[in-house]
Structures are given as structure tokens and as C-alpha cells.
Design a protein around this motif. Sequence first.
Motif, PDB file in Angstrom:
ATOM      1  N   ALA A   1     -82.361 -48.406  36.665  1.00  0.00           N
ATOM      2  CA  ALA A   1     -82.551 -49.671  36.859  1.00  0.00           C
ATOM      3  C   ALA A   1     -83.601 -50.479  35.544  1.00  0.00           C
ATOM      4  N   PHE A   2     -84.544 -49.870  35.904  1.00  0.00           N
ATOM      5  CA  PHE A   2     -85.883 -50.248  34.825  1.00  0.00           C
ATOM      6  C   PHE A   2     -85.461 -49.876  33.549  1.00  0.00           C
ATOM      7  N   GLN A   3     -84.894 -48.720  33.390  1.00  0.00           N
ATOM      8  CA  GLN A   3     -84.431 -48.146  31.929  1.00  0.00           C
ATOM      9  C   GLN A   3     -83.372 -49.297  31.219  1.00  0.00           C
ATOM     10  N   GLN A   4     -82.291 -49.684  32.072  1.00  0.00           N
ATOM     11  CA  GLN A   4     -81.403 -50.230  31.737  1.00  0.00           C
ATOM     12  C   GLN A   4     -81.769 -51.888  31.278  1.00  0.00           C
ATOM     13  N   GLU A   5     -82.713 -52.347  32.327  1.00  0.00           N
ATOM     14  CA  GLU A   5     -83.422 -53.615  31.910  1.00  0.00           C
ATOM     15  C   GLU A   5     -84.352 -53.776  30.534  1.00  0.00           C
ATOM     16  N   LEU A   6     -85.118 -52.615  30.524  1.00  0.00           N
ATOM     17  CA  LEU A   6     -85.574 -52.554  29.405  1.00  0.00           C
ATOM     18  C   LEU A   6     -84.805 -52.413  27.925  1.00  0.00           C
ATOM     19  N   ALA A   7     -83.791 -51.806  27.968  1.00  0.00           N
ATOM     20  CA  ALA A   7     -82.766 -51.439  27.059  1.00  0.00           C
ATOM     21  C   ALA A   7     -82.247 -52.796  26.727  1.00  0.00           C
ATOM     22  N   GLU A   8     -81.966 -53.584  27.607  1.00  0.00           N
ATOM     23  CA  GLU A   8     -81.260 -54.853  27.600  1.00  0.00           C
ATOM     24  C   GLU A   8     -82.085 -55.916  27.049  1.00  0.00           C
ATOM     25  N   ALA A   9     -83.432 -56.095  27.437  1.00  0.00           N
ATOM     26  CA  ALA A   9     -84.463 -56.905  27.011  1.00  0.00           C
ATOM     27  C   ALA A   9     -84.914 -56.604  25.607  1.00  0.00           C
ATOM     28  N   GLY A  10     -84.991 -55.174  25.141  1.00  0.00           N
ATOM     29  CA  GLY A  10     -85.259 -54.806  23.566  1.00  0.00           C
ATOM     30  C   GLY A  10     -86.856 -54.474  23.778  1.00  0.00           C
ATOM     31  N   PRO A  11     -87.304 -53.873  22.632  1.00  0.00           N
ATOM     32  CA  PRO A  11     -88.555 -53.541  22.418  1.00  0.00           C
ATOM     33  C   PRO A  11     -89.731 -54.706  22.413  1.00  0.00           C
ATOM     34  N   ASP A  12     -88.836 -55.999  21.888  1.00  0.00           N
ATOM     35  CA  ASP A  12     -89.938 -56.931  21.794  1.00  0.00           C
ATOM     36  C   ASP A  12     -90.289 -57.744  22.909  1.00  0.00           C
ATOM     37  N   SER A  13     -89.797 -57.395  24.042  1.00  0.00           N
ATOM     38  CA  SER A  13     -89.846 -57.780  25.548  1.00  0.00           C
ATOM     39  C   SER A  13     -91.198 -57.110  26.230  1.00  0.00           C
ATOM     40  N   ILE A  14     -91.763 -56.031  25.503  1.00  0.00           N
ATOM     41  CA  ILE A  14     -92.865 -55.235  26.382  1.00  0.00           C
ATOM     42  C   ILE A  14     -94.007 -55.989  26.137  1.00  0.00           C
ATOM     43  N   ALA A  15     -94.661 -56.592  27.121  1.00  0.00           N
ATOM     44  CA  ALA A  15     -95.994 -57.301  27.243  1.00  0.00           C
ATOM     45  C   ALA A  15     -97.188 -56.498  26.875  1.00  0.00           C
ATOM     46  N   THR A  16     -97.250 -55.364  27.610  1.00  0.00           N
ATOM     47  CA  THR A  16     -98.234 -54.331  27.597  1.00  0.00           C
ATOM     48  C   THR A  16     -97.800 -52.908  28.349  1.00  0.00           C
ATOM     49  N   TYR A  17     -98.447 -52.045  28.126  1.00  0.00           N
ATOM     50  CA  TYR A  17     -98.143 -50.775  28.801  1.00  0.00           C
ATOM     51  C   TYR A  17     -99.559 -49.888  28.611  1.00  0.00           C
ATOM     52  N   ALA A  18     -99.421 -49.066  29.539  1.00  0.00           N
ATOM     53  CA  ALA A  18    -100.784 -47.856  29.452  1.00  0.00           C
ATOM     54  C   ALA A  18    -100.181 -46.525  29.816  1.00  0.00           C
ATOM     55  N   ARG A  19    -100.171 -45.634  28.949  1.00  0.00           N
ATOM     56  CA  ARG A  19    -100.018 -44.150  29.186  1.00  0.00           C
ATOM     57  C   ARG A  19    -101.098 -43.455  29.490  1.00  0.00           C
ATOM     58  N   PHE A  20    -100.954 -42.327  30.438  1.00  0.00           N
ATOM     59  CA  PHE A  20    -102.103 -41.752  30.830  1.00  0.00           C
ATOM     60  C   PHE A  20    -101.883 -40.606  31.334  1.00  0.00           C
ATOM     61  N   SER A  21    -102.720 -39.509  31.462  1.00  0.00           N
ATOM     62  CA  SER A  21    -102.555 -38.244  32.060  1.00  0.00           C
ATOM     63  C   SER A  21    -103.887 -38.141  32.631  1.00  0.00           C
ATOM     64  N   LEU A  22    -104.158 -37.751  34.050  1.00  0.00           N
ATOM     65  CA  LEU A  22    -105.160 -37.715  34.763  1.00  0.00           C
ATOM     66  C   LEU A  22    -104.982 -36.415  35.557  1.00  0.00           C
ATOM     67  N   HIS A  23    -106.048 -35.675  35.933  1.00  0.00           N
ATOM     68  CA  HIS A  23    -106.016 -34.726  36.889  1.00  0.00           C
ATOM     69  C   HIS A  23    -106.441 -35.168  38.293  1.00  0.00           C
ATOM     70  N   LEU A  24    -105.597 -35.216  39.136  1.00  0.00           N
ATOM     71  CA  LEU A  24    -105.776 -35.829  40.571  1.00  0.00           C
ATOM     72  C   LEU A  24    -105.565 -34.902  41.492  1.00  0.00           C
ATOM     73  N   SER A  25    -106.183 -34.956  42.456  1.00  0.00           N
ATOM     74  CA  SER A  25    -105.959 -34.146  43.973  1.00  0.00           C
ATOM     75  C   SER A  25    -104.838 -35.266  44.626  1.00  0.00           C
ATOM     76  N   PRO A  26    -104.241 -34.774  45.839  1.00  0.00           N
ATOM     77  CA  PRO A  26    -103.269 -35.499  46.617  1.00  0.00           C
ATOM     78  C   PRO A  26    -103.996 -36.709  47.115  1.00  0.00           C
ATOM     79  N   GLU A  27    -105.247 -36.546  47.407  1.00  0.00           N
ATOM     80  CA  GLU A  27    -106.108 -37.722  47.931  1.00  0.00           C
ATOM     81  C   GLU A  27    -106.268 -38.577  46.616  1.00  0.00           C
TER      82      GLU A  27
END
Length: 193
Positions: free
Chosen positions: A114-140
Motif C-alpha cells: 500500500a505504501f509503495q502504491q501511495e508513493l508512486a501515486e503521489a510522485g517523487p516530489d511528495s517526499i518530505a524527508t527520508y533516512a536510510r541506514f544500516s545498523l548492526h543490532l542485537s534482538p534487544e
Amino acid sequence: MTDERRTDPEAKRRPATPQELKALSHPLRVRIVRLCGDRELTNKQLADRLGVDPGTAYYHVRQLVDAGFLEPAEVRTGETGALEKPYRSTGRTWWLSVPLEDLDLSEGFAPVDAFQQELAEAGPDSIATYARFSLHLSPEDVAELDRRIVAVIDEFVETDAERRHLPAHGGLFLLHRTEPAHGATGGTAPAGD
């Protein structure tokens, strides 16, 4: 609006029932809940907005009403003078936790679809902010990161009525392993509106 996320300050997260899981298992139903959270919409308006026929929209609306995620709003007179029967979100999906091990992800994950459909419909100009990351994490660590991010989102949800005059923004917090887990089980996902 009777949106319980705004009117019940005691609302807390709880596990989703099997009926609720089934109701939220289709991306179209996830989108309908979100759209009816923004404003009251009829089956015809939903069908037009989502590009489906009114019978399909009605089927999905009935599933959501039966699960308690939508409720009928007051009947109103439409532009042509005909009576319209709109629906609105109850806000209950926001407070659900969905154990990931209870989901069949082999054919996708409805909130992501649903999110992908909504984002595609709104278009790339609709993106207000984003953060992409990679972290090493335990289950805790994963549980703590989830708790903290959801707590911040919950704070904004609880006061959203104060900002209803501002543009609506959608988002999705999803944390995934960057490589397949061997025998690992998932955590809990908030269903979200």
C-alpha cells in the motif's frame, strides 16, 4: 470524527485478532483505511480514487466495517442531490500490534505494498524527508529502536487533531535484515493507519 486514536488518550497497543489480521491483509484495504482517516468517503469516491470498480470497493469496505476499522458516517446529500453514505476510519488500526510470525509474507506485505502504491501515486516530489541506514543490532537493540521510534510516532498521532489544517504526510518505519536470517523469527509490527 470518532477516530479513537484522537479521542481516547488511554488507547494502547494490543495484539490484532485473526479477523483484524485478515482485514488488513490486502493493500487496497490498508489504503481505504488511510483515505477514510483523512476524510469521509463513499464507496464511489473510494472506487474512483483507487481505480477500481464500486463493487470491489464495497467488498473491501464491508471487510473493514466488519473488523471495526471503518464506520458509517452521517448520510449526506451529494453534488447531484442524491443521498451519499460515506465511511470514516475508527482509528483502531493504529493501536494494533501484529506479530510478524503470524503473517504469511510469501505474497507480499500489505502495508508495504500500500505504501509503495501511495508513493508512486503521489510522485517523487511528495517526499518530505527520508533516512536510510544500516545498523548492526542485537534482538534487544531492535526491540529498543522499535519502542523508541513508535513512541515518537505515537506522540504525534495523539496530537494530530491539532494539526488537521496542515497537509497530511504518510510514512512507514520498516527495519529489515540485510541478509536472510536462518531460523530467525520476526518481531512485532504496528499495523498503523
